[in-house]
Design an enzyme around this catalytic site. Structure first.
Site, PDB file in Angstrom:
ATOM      1  N   ASP A  69      71.619  69.091   6.275  1.00 26.72           N
ATOM      2  CA  ASP A  69      71.878  67.726   6.761  1.00 26.72           C
ATOM      3  C   ASP A  69      72.750  66.925   5.798  1.00 26.72           C
ATOM      4  O   ASP A  69      73.335  65.921   6.193  1.00 26.72           O
ATOM      5  CB  ASP A  69      70.554  66.984   6.999  1.00 26.72           C
ATOM      6  CG  ASP A  69      69.818  67.551   8.193  1.00 26.72           C
ATOM      7  OD1 ASP A  69      68.624  67.257   8.349  1.00 26.72           O
ATOM      8  OD2 ASP A  69      70.434  68.318   8.962  1.00 26.72           O
ATOM      9  N   LYS A 121      62.847  60.011   9.228  1.00 23.30           N
ATOM     10  CA  LYS A 121      62.959  60.294  10.675  1.00 23.30           C
ATOM     11  C   LYS A 121      62.338  61.647  10.992  1.00 23.30           C
ATOM     12  O   LYS A 121      61.561  61.786  11.931  1.00 23.30           O
ATOM     13  CB  LYS A 121      64.431  60.321  11.083  1.00 23.30           C
ATOM     14  CG  LYS A 121      64.687  60.928  12.461  1.00 23.30           C
ATOM     15  CD  LYS A 121      66.134  60.975  12.863  1.00 23.30           C
ATOM     16  CE  LYS A 121      66.867  62.197  12.441  1.00 23.30           C
ATOM     17  NZ  LYS A 121      66.667  63.379  13.279  1.00 23.30           N
ATOM     18  N   ASN A 122      62.664  62.673  10.157  1.00 21.73           N
ATOM     19  CA  ASN A 122      62.245  64.040  10.485  1.00 21.73           C
ATOM     20  C   ASN A 122      60.812  64.341  10.104  1.00 21.73           C
ATOM     21  O   ASN A 122      60.364  65.480  10.227  1.00 21.73           O
ATOM     22  CB  ASN A 122      63.222  65.048   9.875  1.00 21.73           C
ATOM     23  CG  ASN A 122      64.568  64.986  10.576  1.00 21.73           C
ATOM     24  OD1 ASN A 122      64.683  64.398  11.657  1.00 21.73           O
ATOM     25  ND2 ASN A 122      65.591  65.552   9.966  1.00 21.73           N
ATOM     26  N   ARG A 154      70.785  75.672  19.009  1.00 21.45           N
ATOM     27  CA  ARG A 154      69.442  75.077  18.826  1.00 21.45           C
ATOM     28  C   ARG A 154      68.414  75.745  19.744  1.00 21.45           C
ATOM     29  O   ARG A 154      67.732  75.106  20.537  1.00 21.45           O
ATOM     30  CB  ARG A 154      69.490  73.570  19.083  1.00 21.45           C
ATOM     31  CG  ARG A 154      70.592  72.814  18.389  1.00 21.45           C
ATOM     32  CD  ARG A 154      70.481  72.787  16.876  1.00 21.45           C
ATOM     33  NE  ARG A 154      69.311  72.135  16.377  1.00 21.45           N
ATOM     34  CZ  ARG A 154      69.215  70.824  16.135  1.00 21.45           C
ATOM     35  NH1 ARG A 154      70.223  70.065  16.410  1.00 21.45           N
ATOM     36  NH2 ARG A 154      68.112  70.292  15.667  1.00 21.45           N
ATOM     37  N   CYS A 156      73.393  71.297  21.188  1.00 24.72           N
ATOM     38  CA  CYS A 156      73.966  69.998  20.832  1.00 24.72           C
ATOM     39  C   CYS A 156      75.253  70.287  20.061  1.00 24.72           C
ATOM     40  O   CYS A 156      75.681  71.422  19.949  1.00 24.72           O
ATOM     41  CB  CYS A 156      72.977  69.191  19.991  1.00 24.72           C
ATOM     42  SG  CYS A 156      72.782  69.865  18.359  1.00 24.72           S
ATOM     43  N   ARG A 209      70.625  56.637  15.767  1.00 25.26           N
ATOM     44  CA  ARG A 209      69.445  57.461  16.068  1.00 25.26           C
ATOM     45  C   ARG A 209      68.603  57.658  14.804  1.00 25.26           C
ATOM     46  O   ARG A 209      67.401  57.835  14.871  1.00 25.26           O
ATOM     47  CB  ARG A 209      69.888  58.845  16.557  1.00 25.26           C
ATOM     48  CG  ARG A 209      70.489  58.870  17.923  1.00 25.26           C
ATOM     49  CD  ARG A 209      70.761  60.271  18.357  1.00 25.26           C
ATOM     50  NE  ARG A 209      69.581  61.120  18.151  1.00 25.26           N
ATOM     51  CZ  ARG A 209      69.541  62.407  18.452  1.00 25.26           C
ATOM     52  NH1 ARG A 209      70.615  62.988  18.968  1.00 25.26           N
ATOM     53  NH2 ARG A 209      68.458  63.118  18.254  1.00 25.26           N
TER      54      ARG A 209
HETATM   55  C1  EPZ Z   1      65.341  70.227  11.974  1.00 27.10           C
HETATM   56  O1  EPZ Z   1      65.856  70.720  13.198  1.00 27.10           O
HETATM   57  C2  EPZ Z   1      65.920  68.846  11.781  1.00 27.10           C
HETATM   58  N1  EPZ Z   1      65.553  67.984  12.902  1.00 27.10           N
HETATM   59  C3  EPZ Z   1      67.443  68.918  11.678  1.00 27.10           C
HETATM   60  O2  EPZ Z   1      67.895  67.607  11.348  1.00 27.10           O
HETATM   61  C4  EPZ Z   1      67.818  69.858  10.535  1.00 27.10           C
HETATM   62  O3  EPZ Z   1      69.222  69.970  10.469  1.00 27.10           O
HETATM   63  C5  EPZ Z   1      67.180  71.228  10.771  1.00 27.10           C
HETATM   64  O4  EPZ Z   1      65.752  71.072  10.885  1.00 27.10           O
HETATM   65  C6  EPZ Z   1      67.459  72.203   9.637  1.00 27.10           C
HETATM   66  O5  EPZ Z   1      66.970  71.681   8.418  1.00 27.10           O
HETATM   67  C7  EPZ Z   1      64.316  67.430  12.943  1.00 27.10           C
HETATM   68  O6  EPZ Z   1      63.476  67.662  12.074  1.00 27.10           O
HETATM   69  C8  EPZ Z   1      64.024  66.516  14.098  1.00 27.10           C
HETATM   70  P1  EPZ Z   1      65.344  74.661  12.754  1.00 27.10           P
HETATM   71  P2  EPZ Z   1      65.177  72.038  13.843  1.00 27.10           P
HETATM   72  O7  EPZ Z   1      64.368  74.996  13.817  1.00 27.10           O
HETATM   73  O8  EPZ Z   1      63.711  71.993  13.644  1.00 27.10           O
HETATM   74  C9  EPZ Z   1      67.732  78.296  14.746  1.00 27.10           C
HETATM   75  C10 EPZ Z   1      69.144  65.674  11.511  1.00 27.10           C
HETATM   76  O9  EPZ Z   1      70.328  65.503  11.218  1.00 27.10           O
HETATM   77  N2  EPZ Z   1      66.530  78.454  15.579  1.00 27.10           N
HETATM   78  O10 EPZ Z   1      64.989  74.868  11.321  1.00 27.10           O
HETATM   79  O11 EPZ Z   1      65.707  72.180  15.224  1.00 27.10           O
HETATM   80  C11 EPZ Z   1      68.492  77.034  15.140  1.00 27.10           C
HETATM   81  O12 EPZ Z   1      69.348  77.322  16.223  1.00 27.10           O
HETATM   82  C12 EPZ Z   1      68.747  66.915  12.254  1.00 27.10           C
HETATM   83  O13 EPZ Z   1      68.203  64.908  11.187  1.00 27.10           O
HETATM   84  C13 EPZ Z   1      66.463  79.527  16.461  1.00 27.10           C
HETATM   85  O14 EPZ Z   1      67.387  80.337  16.558  1.00 27.10           O
HETATM   86  O15 EPZ Z   1      65.814  73.154  12.906  1.00 27.10           O
HETATM   87  C14 EPZ Z   1      69.231  76.676  13.878  1.00 27.10           C
HETATM   88  O16 EPZ Z   1      70.429  77.438  13.814  1.00 27.10           O
HETATM   89  C15 EPZ Z   1      69.951  67.722  12.710  1.00 27.10           C
HETATM   90  N3  EPZ Z   1      65.368  79.655  17.250  1.00 27.10           N
HETATM   91  C16 EPZ Z   1      68.281  77.132  12.775  1.00 27.10           C
HETATM   92  O17 EPZ Z   1      67.352  78.038  13.381  1.00 27.10           O
HETATM   93  C17 EPZ Z   1      64.324  78.769  17.195  1.00 27.10           C
HETATM   94  O18 EPZ Z   1      63.340  78.956  17.948  1.00 27.10           O
HETATM   95  C18 EPZ Z   1      67.506  75.992  12.130  1.00 27.10           C
HETATM   96  O19 EPZ Z   1      66.706  75.426  13.117  1.00 27.10           O
HETATM   97  C19 EPZ Z   1      64.402  77.695  16.297  1.00 27.10           C
HETATM   98  C20 EPZ Z   1      65.510  77.549  15.489  1.00 27.10           C
END
Ligand code: EPZ
Length: 431
Positions: free
Chosen positions: A319, A22-23, A123, A118, A411
């Protein structure tokens, strides 16, 4: 309201085949915007989020044809004539934000609804926006939308030809989404871009390989320093998506909880190595058979408690944190999980405690006191992975478990209940 009804304590055995990731799929769909002709994606999982991303692309007037029975998706981006991702779709699926980099790169501007938080955390997307500014865009928020445009007066019209400019981007945190959005934005920028402190996830590498198959010049994806040399155009391509590591981890835990011998096909050990080694530490008989197959046997002997800290790849994947917590909840002794990536990823604990688990939350730590067994109860799925954890708990529990709000699970897991039933689980979907 759809829900799963699970009758626990069945022994799982046999083979299960993991679907496409998915990701990775969602990012490759967004990246298809950059192509000047048709893109064909193979091994696309038939899940709700793919349908939502297809809706986003159709809103932009791309032609999208998904053949779920063949897991094949065709996108023709040549008819795209809009750069606005609507609120209702972005709110429904945060990954919609990933159309920003491609639209900004191709059209010089993008208007995207602020995704909001969420169940697992705020996020934010500040790192995405700061990176766009590094590349020569300016951002302003208006009526719940973020507008990004390349700094030039021409960027107010579509296809203005205003180009982003390559730059050095230093990420405060190795955010996957920010790394992926900025890598896509940099592909057709003028000059070279370097992303420091980049995410190293295998799905991010899959995206880089896809972009390279379209003609992008990307080096060192998979390291914390990715280099992109902008090119003038990217062409259509055909690409097979990698298998889903988190789905593989989910079935590995199902087998660890109540399997006799389960063979998990299309499961790449290297992609979840820390997770698999942690299970060996617990005392689970888990081995890689080399041909992208992982075999799990439930040992009769006692299992060991462990400490887990989630981290960006190659660390323990956040995850799989709710998923492994179910196994630790039935291992006698004290295990501790520290969640370092999201600020609120223990929502499932209250539901697990309603099934007889004994878990205490202290800030970013979950202190798990193993119990002899869980007992079935009506529980809720709070998010995708928490929902999957509830299903696994139901498989291991005495009696009947009802999991509601399962749209969260649908999802991200293709044919979840039929794959589990195929291994011998007593699980049914009722509406
Ligand atoms: C991806 O989300 C995945 N989703 C998530 O999987 C996964 O949990 C996450 O990476 C961490 O591995 C998809 O790929 C669609 P991040 P993403 O940007 O890209 C903070 C699932 O279950 N952050 O690495 O949103 C953020 O708040 C889902 O499949 C900022 O502060 O993750 C979080 O605390 C859930 N500012 C942390 O970084 C930003 O601009 C990790 O976020 C971006 C992120």
């Amino acid at each position: 309201m759809k829900k799963y009804i699970i009758r626990g304590n069945k022994t799982l055995s046999g083979n299960v085949r993991i679907s496409g990731a998915k990701n990775s799929a969602l990012k490759l769909m967004a990246a298809s915007i950059l192509a000047n002709s048709k893109v064909t994606l193979q091994n696309v999982p038939d899940i709700e989020d793919v349908n939502t991303m297809a809706e986003v692309l159709k809103t932009l007037n791309a032609k999208v044809v998904f053949k779920p029975q063949k897991n094949r998706l065709e996108i023709d981006p040549s008819s795209i004539n809009s750069f606005e991702a609507p609120y209702e779709l972005v709110r429904k699926m945060r990954a919609s934000v990933l159309v920003a980099g491609p639209l900004l790169s191709k059209f010089g501007r993008v208007k995207i609804a602020i995704p909001g938080g969420c169940n697992i955390g705020a996020r934010q997307i500040d790192l995405h926006l700061k990176g766009f500014e590094n590349l020569g865009a300016e951002n302003y928020v208006e009526h719940g939308y973020i507008n990004c445009a390349v700094k030039s007066d021409k960027a107010k019209v579509i296809n203005s030809g205003s180009k982003l400019k390559g730059s050095i981007i230093n990420l405060d945190f190795p955010s996957r989404g920010a790394t992926e959005n900025l890598m896509m934005a940099a592909c057709m920028a003028e000059g070279k871009t370097v992303i420091n402190n980049a995410a190293r996830e295998t799905e991010t590498v899959d995206l880089a390989n896809f972009l390279i198959s379209m003609g992008a010049q990307i080096d060192r994806a998979g390291t914390d320093c990715i280099e992109i040399n902008g090119v003038k155009t990217l062409k259509g391509t055909e690409y097979r998506i990698m298998p889903d590591s988190i789905e593989a981890g989910t079935f590995i835990i199902a087998a660890s909880l109540c399997g006799s011998k389960v063979v998990i096909e299309n499961a790449i050990w290297k992609n979840i190595e820390i997770f698999c080694l942690k299970l060996k530490e617990v005392g689970i008989d888990i081995e890689s058979r080399g041909d992208n197959t992982i075999v799990v046997r439930r040992l009769a002997n006692t299992l060991n408690t462990v400490y887990i800290s989630t981290l960006p790849y190659p660390g323990f994947p956040t995850d799989l944190q709710p998923i492994i917590a179910v196994l630790l909840s039935v291992i006698p002794g004290i295990s501790i999980i520290t969640e370092n990536v999201f600020e609120n990823r223990f929502m499932y604990v209250d539901e697990l405690n309603r099934m007889g688990a004994n878990i205490k939350i202290d800030g970013h730590h979950a202190v798990i006191k193993g119990v002899k067994n869980l007992s079935g109860a009506p529980v809720k799925a709070f998010d995708l992975r928490a929902g999957a954890a509830m299903v696994l708990a139901g498989l291991a529990a005495d009696g009947i478990t009802e999991v509601s709000d399962i749209h969260h699970i649908q999802r991200g897991y293709e044919n979840f209940e039929s794959k589990l039933a195929g291994l011998g689980a007593d699980i049914s979907l009722v509406t």
